[in-house]
Design a protein around this motif. Sequence first.
Motif, short mmCIF file in Angstrom:
data_model
loop_
_atom_site.label_atom_id
_atom_site.label_comp_id
_atom_site.label_asym_id
_atom_site.label_seq_id
_atom_site.Cartn_x
_atom_site.Cartn_y
_atom_site.Cartn_z
N GLY B 177 0.81 -1.21 0.00
CA GLY B 177 0.00 0.00 0.00
C GLY B 177 0.85 1.25 0.00
O GLY B 177 0.55 2.23 -0.70
N SER B 201 -5.79 -0.37 -7.15
CA SER B 201 -6.06 -0.96 -5.84
C SER B 201 -5.97 -2.48 -5.81
O SER B 201 -6.25 -3.10 -4.81
CB SER B 201 -7.44 -0.52 -5.34
N THR B 209 -6.70 1.76 0.18
CA THR B 209 -7.49 2.12 -0.99
C THR B 209 -8.34 3.35 -0.69
O THR B 209 -8.38 4.30 -1.48
CB THR B 209 -8.40 0.94 -1.40
N GLU B 213 -8.18 6.94 -2.44
CA GLU B 213 -9.36 7.53 -3.05
C GLU B 213 -9.58 8.96 -2.56
O GLU B 213 -9.93 9.85 -3.34
CB GLU B 213 -10.59 6.65 -2.76
N THR B 229 -10.63 0.95 -13.62
CA THR B 229 -10.85 0.09 -12.46
C THR B 229 -11.74 -1.08 -12.83
O THR B 229 -12.59 -0.99 -13.72
CB THR B 229 -11.48 0.89 -11.31
N GLN B 234 -15.95 1.34 -7.05
CA GLN B 234 -14.92 2.37 -6.94
C GLN B 234 -15.19 3.47 -7.97
O GLN B 234 -15.08 4.66 -7.65
CB GLN B 234 -13.54 1.75 -7.19
#
Lengths: 309, 278
Positions: B177, B201, B209, B213, B229, B234
């Motif tokens: 991440g 993600s 995530t 965002e 995506t 999302q």
Amino acid sequence: MDSSGAQASGTFDADRRNASWWVDRVVQALVFTGGVSAIVLIIGIFVFITGHGFGFITDHMDVGEFFTSPKWRPTSDNNPTYGALALIAGTASVTGLAMLVAVPFSLGAAIFIAEFAKGKTREVLKVLVELLAAIPSVVWGFIGLSIMNPLIIETFDVPVGLNVLNAGVILGLMAAPIMTTIAEDALKAVPEGFREAAEALGATRWQVIFKVVLPAARNGLVAAVLLGVGRGFGETMAVLMASGHSINLPTSPFDSVRALTATIAAELGETAAGSEHYQALFTLGILLFGVTFVINLTADLFIRGRRKP
Amino acid sequence: MPPTSDTPLAAGADADAARAQAPSSSQAPDKVVVQDLTVRYGDKVVLDKASFEIREHEIFGIIGPANSGKTSFLRALNRMDDFTEGMTVEGRVSLDGRDVRAWRNVYALRRRIGVVFPLPVGLPMTIYDNVALAPRLGGERNKRELDRIVEHCLQRAALWDEVKDRLDSLGSLLSGGQQQRLTIARALSQKPDLLLLDEFSIAVDPVTTMRIEDVLKELKHEITIVLVTNLVQQARRLADRTAFFLNGECVEVAPTEDLFTGPIKDQRTRDYVEGRFG
């Protein structure tokens, strides 16, 4: 009974040794034997050469003379001397020059094959480089004698063309293919994502290669060079033929020299087994073994380092 | 088909604000215009005559199942095909009114377009060097300016607080991440005015995530974002408008909420966003 059946009937098959269990065992044993035999062999070789050279080291060797005197006169009747400095210098100078030739060539070739060549060109080049690595060293020595020798005499107007320059160039050309292959592997091992990431940042192709790919492949490249050095150090026949094989502390690339390996090859057949001279040659062998061992070990550590994050 | 202006826009206040800045129009000017874009790998058509536009300061979502041409569109946009064997591009993609193919200097084009790839790519150098790479490639040598860029970009990518004490450690040692946020910081370091995110993600935990965002929602005030995506929700959370790609066809482009609740224009879109296939 297949494995799904075995699973289905649960504990019933849990203790049964079926064919695949046995195959697994046998293969395990074979692989183990293969691995162990490599270790046994290397230890055996080490024991053999130290065994033969040890008597010299303990009884006759003057360590100071061995490493500092250029007088290698093992066949002198009244006062044989065993100064290996000239031989060490011969091997070192030839190997050093060989690396000066081989490193730029092989890194350039590896970068071209890995980063620029595409499709057919790439495949053909790879095969050719590997073929180059398969040329016997005596053929290289022959090229040194019959092509390089007159060429050097003519170009540089020197009396003898069998010298450091000749042997270094020949050895460099010999070491370059294996170095190219290993360096190319190292470059190919750099994840494609690194290149794409750098390209997406607006890096030109040279920037991608110099700022990202080469640093990422650094360990593998160092290993390639070290293995090339090891190759040069251990090479015998080509060096014997191209170097002039005369004991000299070289002061210019046009001096003839004699290498450690060539000395052993040329003299061992003419010594009485177990004599002082014989043992002294084995001591040279121990020295060679030690140096190549350290070089290869270092190369291996660098290759391992490559796998670390 | 240009989006009609009478379609009810379900975009947030941010998008409205951006739109208000646009001169003499109720909507923002077009940042990217795609006309009859066809992408092939060898003989295989992966994107077939796609046409749509991306407006300034919006998050433009692209959804669709695997192999629908989403990534190929991104690659055509920053001309990754230049060095990709077998990839051919036809049609026109223009950035700020100029065909990307007409840029003589592809590197200058790419410096204006930040890209975040599916799998985080921490380049094997320090965190600092990762973010400073693009400015350095661009010729920036001033240490103080580089420091400023690095701090600014890491802060905008919501990573500064976690790494400010270890900028000298390897970027590739960060968690997945963190590496993805490092990638975003790196993409921002070249001051792009267009940011492409390709399924960012996939390898990132849900908490990160959500943080990313939030970062994107902030960023769209300054730059235009294209968000590819495979998470339909999302796109719904973030995108002002969304395109639905399917097997190389750009099926539909509409304000995002319309894809979910508006009148059905193409049954396949509704089936996909409601999870009936894909």
